[in-house]
Design a protein around this motif. Structure first.
Motif, mmCIF file in Angstrom:
data_model
loop_
_atom_site.group_PDB
_atom_site.id
_atom_site.type_symbol
_atom_site.label_atom_id
_atom_site.label_comp_id
_atom_site.label_asym_id
_atom_site.label_seq_id
_atom_site.Cartn_x
_atom_site.Cartn_y
_atom_site.Cartn_z
ATOM 1 N N ASP A 23 0.845 -1.193 0.000
ATOM 2 C CA ASP A 23 0.000 0.000 0.000
ATOM 3 C C ASP A 23 0.883 1.246 0.000
ATOM 4 O OD1 ASP A 23 0.632 0.925 2.609
ATOM 5 O OD2 ASP A 23 -0.977 -0.209 3.527
ATOM 6 N N PRO A 24 0.301 2.420 -0.258
ATOM 7 C CA PRO A 24 1.119 3.641 -0.385
ATOM 8 C C PRO A 24 1.982 3.936 0.834
ATOM 9 C CG PRO A 24 -1.074 4.032 -1.259
ATOM 10 C CD PRO A 24 -1.111 2.670 -0.615
ATOM 11 N N ALA A 25 1.494 3.571 2.042
ATOM 12 C CA ALA A 25 2.274 3.845 3.259
ATOM 13 C C ALA A 25 3.545 3.010 3.326
ATOM 14 C CB ALA A 25 1.412 3.597 4.492
ATOM 15 N N GLN A 26 3.601 1.904 2.567
ATOM 16 C CA GLN A 26 4.756 1.015 2.579
ATOM 17 C C GLN A 26 5.571 1.125 1.292
ATOM 18 O OE1 GLN A 26 5.704 -0.729 5.150
ATOM 19 N NE2 GLN A 26 3.939 -0.258 6.429
ATOM 20 N N ARG A 27 5.386 2.215 0.571
ATOM 21 C CA ARG A 27 6.049 2.367 -0.735
ATOM 22 C C ARG A 27 7.572 2.299 -0.633
ATOM 23 N NH1 ARG A 27 5.071 7.156 -5.242
ATOM 24 N NH2 ARG A 27 7.235 7.353 -5.877
ATOM 25 N N ASP A 28 8.149 3.012 0.319
ATOM 26 C CA ASP A 28 9.608 3.012 0.442
ATOM 27 C C ASP A 28 10.135 1.646 0.870
ATOM 28 O OD1 ASP A 28 9.680 5.628 -0.332
ATOM 29 O OD2 ASP A 28 10.113 6.454 1.650
ATOM 30 N N ARG A 29 9.429 0.962 1.796
ATOM 31 C CA ARG A 29 9.853 -0.375 2.196
ATOM 32 C C ARG A 29 9.763 -1.331 1.002
ATOM 33 N NH1 ARG A 29 10.264 -3.388 6.884
ATOM 34 N NH2 ARG A 29 11.350 -1.511 7.618
ATOM 35 N N ALA A 30 8.707 -1.207 0.198
ATOM 36 C CA ALA A 30 8.575 -2.072 -0.977
ATOM 37 C C ALA A 30 9.726 -1.845 -1.955
ATOM 38 C CB ALA A 30 7.235 -1.821 -1.664
ATOM 39 N N ALA A 31 10.115 -0.573 -2.132
ATOM 40 C CA ALA A 31 11.233 -0.262 -3.033
ATOM 41 C C ALA A 31 12.527 -0.867 -2.513
ATOM 42 C CB ALA A 31 11.365 1.250 -3.184
ATOM 43 N N GLU A 32 12.730 -0.788 -1.181
ATOM 44 C CA GLU A 32 13.926 -1.375 -0.586
ATOM 45 C C GLU A 32 13.948 -2.889 -0.769
ATOM 46 O OE1 GLU A 32 16.152 -1.807 3.770
ATOM 47 O OE2 GLU A 32 14.329 -0.611 3.579
ATOM 48 N N LEU A 33 12.809 -3.533 -0.538
ATOM 49 C CA LEU A 33 12.736 -4.981 -0.688
ATOM 50 C C LEU A 33 12.956 -5.405 -2.134
ATOM 51 C CD1 LEU A 33 9.734 -5.768 1.689
ATOM 52 C CD2 LEU A 33 12.157 -6.217 2.104
ATOM 53 N N ALA A 34 12.451 -4.603 -3.069
ATOM 54 C CA ALA A 34 12.632 -4.935 -4.483
ATOM 55 C C ALA A 34 14.105 -4.887 -4.880
ATOM 56 C CB ALA A 34 11.812 -3.977 -5.347
ATOM 57 N N ARG A 35 14.884 -4.041 -4.191
ATOM 58 C CA ARG A 35 16.325 -3.980 -4.462
ATOM 59 C C ARG A 35 17.065 -5.166 -3.845
ATOM 60 N NH1 ARG A 35 15.438 1.670 -3.358
ATOM 61 N NH2 ARG A 35 16.086 1.360 -1.178
ATOM 62 N N ARG A 36 16.511 -5.701 -2.749
ATOM 63 C CA ARG A 36 17.214 -6.743 -2.003
ATOM 64 C C ARG A 36 16.793 -8.162 -2.385
ATOM 65 N NH1 ARG A 36 17.159 -4.693 4.225
ATOM 66 N NH2 ARG A 36 18.035 -6.776 4.477
ATOM 67 N N VAL A 37 15.588 -8.308 -2.900
ATOM 68 C CA VAL A 37 15.047 -9.642 -3.168
ATOM 69 C C VAL A 37 14.563 -9.703 -4.619
ATOM 70 C CG1 VAL A 37 13.331 -11.362 -2.469
ATOM 71 C CG2 VAL A 37 14.294 -9.809 -0.767
ATOM 72 N N PRO A 38 14.910 -10.751 -5.349
ATOM 73 C CA PRO A 38 14.459 -10.855 -6.735
ATOM 74 C C PRO A 38 12.993 -11.278 -6.825
ATOM 75 C CG PRO A 38 15.767 -12.786 -6.159
ATOM 76 C CD PRO A 38 15.829 -11.860 -4.983
ATOM 77 N N VAL A 39 12.089 -10.313 -7.002
ATOM 78 C CA VAL A 39 10.674 -10.610 -7.231
ATOM 79 C C VAL A 39 10.347 -10.235 -8.673
ATOM 80 C CG1 VAL A 39 9.987 -10.313 -4.830
ATOM 81 C CG2 VAL A 39 9.967 -8.347 -6.351
ATOM 82 N N ASP A 40 9.357 -10.916 -9.243
ATOM 83 C CA ASP A 40 9.011 -10.660 -10.643
ATOM 84 C C ASP A 40 8.347 -9.313 -10.836
ATOM 85 O OD1 ASP A 40 10.016 -13.140 -11.130
ATOM 86 O OD2 ASP A 40 8.085 -14.102 -11.534
ATOM 87 N N ARG A 41 7.518 -8.930 -9.853
ATOM 88 C CA ARG A 41 6.749 -7.700 -10.033
ATOM 89 C C ARG A 41 6.387 -7.100 -8.672
ATOM 90 N NH1 ARG A 41 4.009 -12.250 -10.925
ATOM 91 N NH2 ARG A 41 4.796 -12.406 -13.056
ATOM 92 N N VAL A 42 6.370 -5.769 -8.619
ATOM 93 C CA VAL A 42 5.910 -5.025 -7.450
ATOM 94 C C VAL A 42 4.760 -4.142 -7.898
ATOM 95 C CG1 VAL A 42 6.511 -3.369 -5.649
ATOM 96 C CG2 VAL A 42 8.223 -5.021 -6.434
ATOM 97 N N LEU A 43 3.669 -4.184 -7.145
ATOM 98 C CA LEU A 43 2.481 -3.395 -7.469
ATOM 99 C C LEU A 43 2.063 -2.615 -6.235
ATOM 100 C CD1 LEU A 43 0.581 -6.274 -9.282
ATOM 101 C CD2 LEU A 43 1.612 -4.295 -10.409
ATOM 102 N N LEU A 44 1.520 -1.434 -6.437
ATOM 103 C CA LEU A 44 1.079 -0.578 -5.333
ATOM 104 C C LEU A 44 -0.435 -0.484 -5.315
ATOM 105 C CD1 LEU A 44 3.662 2.346 -5.641
ATOM 106 C CD2 LEU A 44 3.745 0.387 -4.073
ATOM 107 N N LEU A 45 -0.982 -0.328 -4.124
ATOM 108 C CA LEU A 45 -2.432 -0.141 -3.969
ATOM 109 C C LEU A 45 -2.739 1.348 -3.876
ATOM 110 C CD1 LEU A 45 -3.221 -3.011 -1.422
ATOM 111 C CD2 LEU A 45 -3.589 -3.000 -3.897
ATOM 112 N N GLY A 46 -2.363 2.086 -4.913
ATOM 113 C CA GLY A 46 -2.478 3.539 -4.920
ATOM 114 C C GLY A 46 -1.101 4.139 -5.091
#
Length: 517
Positions: free
Chosen positions: A113-136
C-alpha cells in the motif's frame, strides 16, 4: 464443491457469491469511504484480471505488505481467485525479516500500500521478485517500485471470473510472529480455508470492527463477516479512544482484540461515557489473559466476551463462550474454554504417553484445520506433526469437564533449581494484586547461564506497590521457587505487531546489564 457442476468453489468464490446477493448493501467502511458489496465484488474481479494480465498465475506466491485498507482485502481475494498462495506480512517487522520471508517463500509478486512504498522499493532492491504493485500511488522518498494496481484494475472488466484454485493448492502462508526467533511459514490449503472461520447467520446483521492487522485473526473475522452478508469497518490500527468511538458510531456488533488491547480499552477515560450496547461478541485471544481483568470486562461490557484459543499451525482449538464468562466462577476464567467441535485434543508427557485429566503435559491437536506443514522445511514439520497430531508447544491440562487450561509455552517455561516455573501462573498471581494492571514473566540467564525468573510489572495509575510486596505475594501463593529474582516496573509493556507482549524484546532489555538478573 458445487453440487451441480462439481467445480471446487474456494472461500473467495463463496464470499463473492455473498457480495453478489445484495450488491447495494454496505460492505466495507474505511474513514469517510463506504463501499457497497457490488463495489467490492467488482474491484476483486478487476484486480484479478489486472494481476493475470501482469503474468500472475495459479500456484505462485503473492505477498501483501499493506494495512487495513479496502484494497488490501480486494487484492487478497483477487490473488486467491487466481489460485495463488497469499502471504500477508506484519508491517512492524524489520526490513531484514521482511526480506528473509520473501526469499523463503519464493515470492513472485509483492503488493504494497502507499504507506509502505519506500519499504517495498527497498525490498525490491534486495530480493528478486518478478513484479511489485502498489495499492495507490502515494508518496515516498524512493521512485515508485511498480505500477498502481488500483489504476490497472480500473481498465479491466468486472465480469465474473471463474476461480482457478484447486482444493489442495496452498491458499495462505502465514508466519509466526517472530517473537522467539526467525518466523516460520505455515501452509494452509484452499480446502481447509473453506470452513476455517466462525459461522454467523445471515440474519445477525453483523458489523465487525477490524482494529488489529488484517494479517492476523481480524482478517479471518473480516472474511466471515462478508460471507455472512455483514459489514466490515476498518481502522488503520488500534487506538483505544478511536475504537470506542467507532463502536458507538458504527453500532459495532463484533470485534477481535488481544488481551493487552482489551485492557487498554477498559482503562481509557472514555469507556464509561461510550455506548457499547451494540456489542454482541468481543472475541479475544492470542496470549495469556488475566482472570481479574476479564471479570472486570464482563462487568463493563456485559456477557459478550468470547475467548478463542488456537494457533496458526493448529487452527481453532477451544473457546470460552460468553455464558462461561461468569465473574462468580473465576476458575473458568483461568481456562481457554471447551474443545471445539471436530477437534481432538490429547495431553502428552515428554515420552509420548497420553496423560489423564488434570495432569500437565503438552497440548496435542488433531483436526481438519491442522496445517499442511512449514514451507519447504520437512524436518521442522516432522518435529511438530507426528502421526497426524500437531504438537503445539503449549503446556496445559484438560479437566474432567473438558475445559483446557494453558499454563505455559514450552519455550517460555522457566527451568529453575527444583522444578519448572510456568509463566502464565506467575503472571496470574502478580495481576491479582489490586495495584497491578499487567505483567510479563520471562526467564533471563545469569552469568552462569542459569535461568532466573524476571518479571516486568505495569502498576495502576497512582499505584506504589513495590518489589518486596509483590515477592511476598508470590511466596505466599506459589512458594519460593516462583519468587522472581528481579521485578522491574514499566509504564507499559512493549507489544509485537499483532499486539502480544514482546517477551523477546523484554528479555534482551533484561539481559543487557550482564549479571544483574
Amino acid at each position: 464443491m458445487d453440487d451441480i457442476t462439481g467445480h471446487f468453489r474456494s472461500h473467495v468464490e463463496e464470499i463473492l457469491d455473498a457480495l453478489g446477493k445484495e450488491p447495494g448493501r454496505e460492505a466495507l467502511v474505511h474513514g469517510e469511504r463506504r463501499l457497497s458489496a457490488g463495489d467490492v465484488r467488482d474491484l476483486v474481479h478487476r484486480m484479478a484480471r489486472a494481476l493475470h494480465t501482469r503474468g500472475v498465475r495459479r500456484g505462485e506466491t503473492v505477498t501483501l505488505l499493506s494495512g487495513n485498507l479496502p484494497e488490501t482485502i480486494a487484492a487478497r481475494y483477487a490473488a486467491g481467485l487466481l489460485g495463488c498462495a497469499v502471504n500477508h506480512l506484519y508491517a512492524g517487522l524489520s526490513a531484514d525479516v521482511h526480506a528473509d520471508i520473501l526469499r523463503d517463500i519464493e515470492t513472485r509478486t509483492l503488493i504494497a500500500d502507499p504507506a509502505q512504498r519506500d519499504r517495498a522499493a527497498e525490498l525490491a532492491r534486495r530480493v528478486p521478485v518478478d513484479r511489485v504493485l502498489l495499492l495507490g500511488a502515494g508518496r515516498g522518498t524512493d521512485p515508485a517500485p511498480g505500477p498502481d494496481l488500483v489504476e490497472l484494475a480500473a481498465g479491466e472488466s468486472s465480469a465474473e471470473l471463474p476461480g482457478a484454485a484447486r482444493p489442495d493448492d496452498i491458499c495462505t502462508i502465514r508466519h509466526t510472529g517472530g517473537t522467539t526467533g526467525h518466523p516460520k511459514a505455515i501452509c494452509t490449503t484452499f480446502r481447509q480455508w473453506v470452513s476455517a472461520g466462525p459461522v454467523w447467520s445471515d440474519e445477525e446483521q453483523v458489523r465487525t470492527l477490524v482494529c488489529t492487522t488484517l494479517a492476523h485473526a481480524a482478517g479471518l473475522m473480516a472474511d466471515s463477516t462478508l460471507h455472512a452478508g455483514g459489514t466490515v469497518v476498518l481502522l488503520d490500527g488500534f487506538d483505544a479512544g478511536s475504537v470506542l468511538a467507532a463502536v458507538e458510531r458504527e453500532r459495532i456488533t463484533h470485534t477481535f482484540l488481544l488481551p493487552p488491547l482489551l485492557y487498554q480499552l477498559m482503562d481509557h477515560p472514555d469507556v464509561d461515557r461510550t455506548d457499547t450496547s451494540s456489542l454482541r461478541l468481543l472475541t479475544y485471544g492470542g496470549c495469556a489473559s488475566s482472570p481479574a481483568r476479564l471479570a472486570a470486562a464482563v462487568r463493563r461490557f456485559g456477557p459478550v466476551l468470547n475467548q478463542f484459543y488456537g494457533q496458526n499451525e493448529a487452527g481453532g482449538i477451544s473457546m470460552l463462550s460468553p455464558e462461561d464468562h461468569d465473574p462468580a466462577r473465576p476458575e473458568l476464567l483461568r481456562t481457554a474454554g471447551k474443545i471445539m467441535d471436530g477437534v481432538e485434543v490429547a495431553v502428552r508427557a515428554p515420552d509420548g504417553r497420553h496423560l489423564p485429566a488434570g495432569e500437565h503435559g503438552e497440548i496435542c491437536v488433531r483436526s481438519p484445520h491442522v496445517m499442511q506443514g512449514y514451507w519447504k522445511q520437512p524436518e521442522l514439520t516432522a518435529e511438530v506433526l507426528r502421526d497426524g497430531w500437531l504438537h503445539t508447544g503449549d503446556i496445559g491440562f484438560v479437566d474432567q469437564d473438558g475445559y483446557i487450561t494453558i499454563v505455559d509455552r514450552l519455550k517460555d517455561m522457566i527451568v529453575v533449581v527444583g522444578g519448572h516455573v510456568y509463566t502464565v501462573e506467575l503472571e496470574d498471581v502478580l495481576n491479582s494484586h489490586p495495584q497491578v494492571l499487567q505483567s510479563a514473566v520471562l526467564g533471563v540467564p545469569d552469568v552462569n547461564r542459569m535461568e532466573r525468573v524476571h518479571a516486568v510489572v505495569v502498576r495502576t495509575p497512582g499505584g506504589d506497590v513495590g518489589e518486596a510486596e509483590l515477592r511476598a505475594l508470590v511466596r505466599d501463593r506459589k512458594g519460593a521457587m516462583y519468587e522472581p529474582a528481579r521485578i522491574a516496573f514499566a509504564d507499559a509493556l512493549p507489544l509485537t505487531d499483532v499486539g502480544k507482549p514482546d517477551k523477546k524484546l523484554l528479555r534482551s532489555r533484561a539481559a543487557a546489564p550482564a549479571g544483574t538478573s
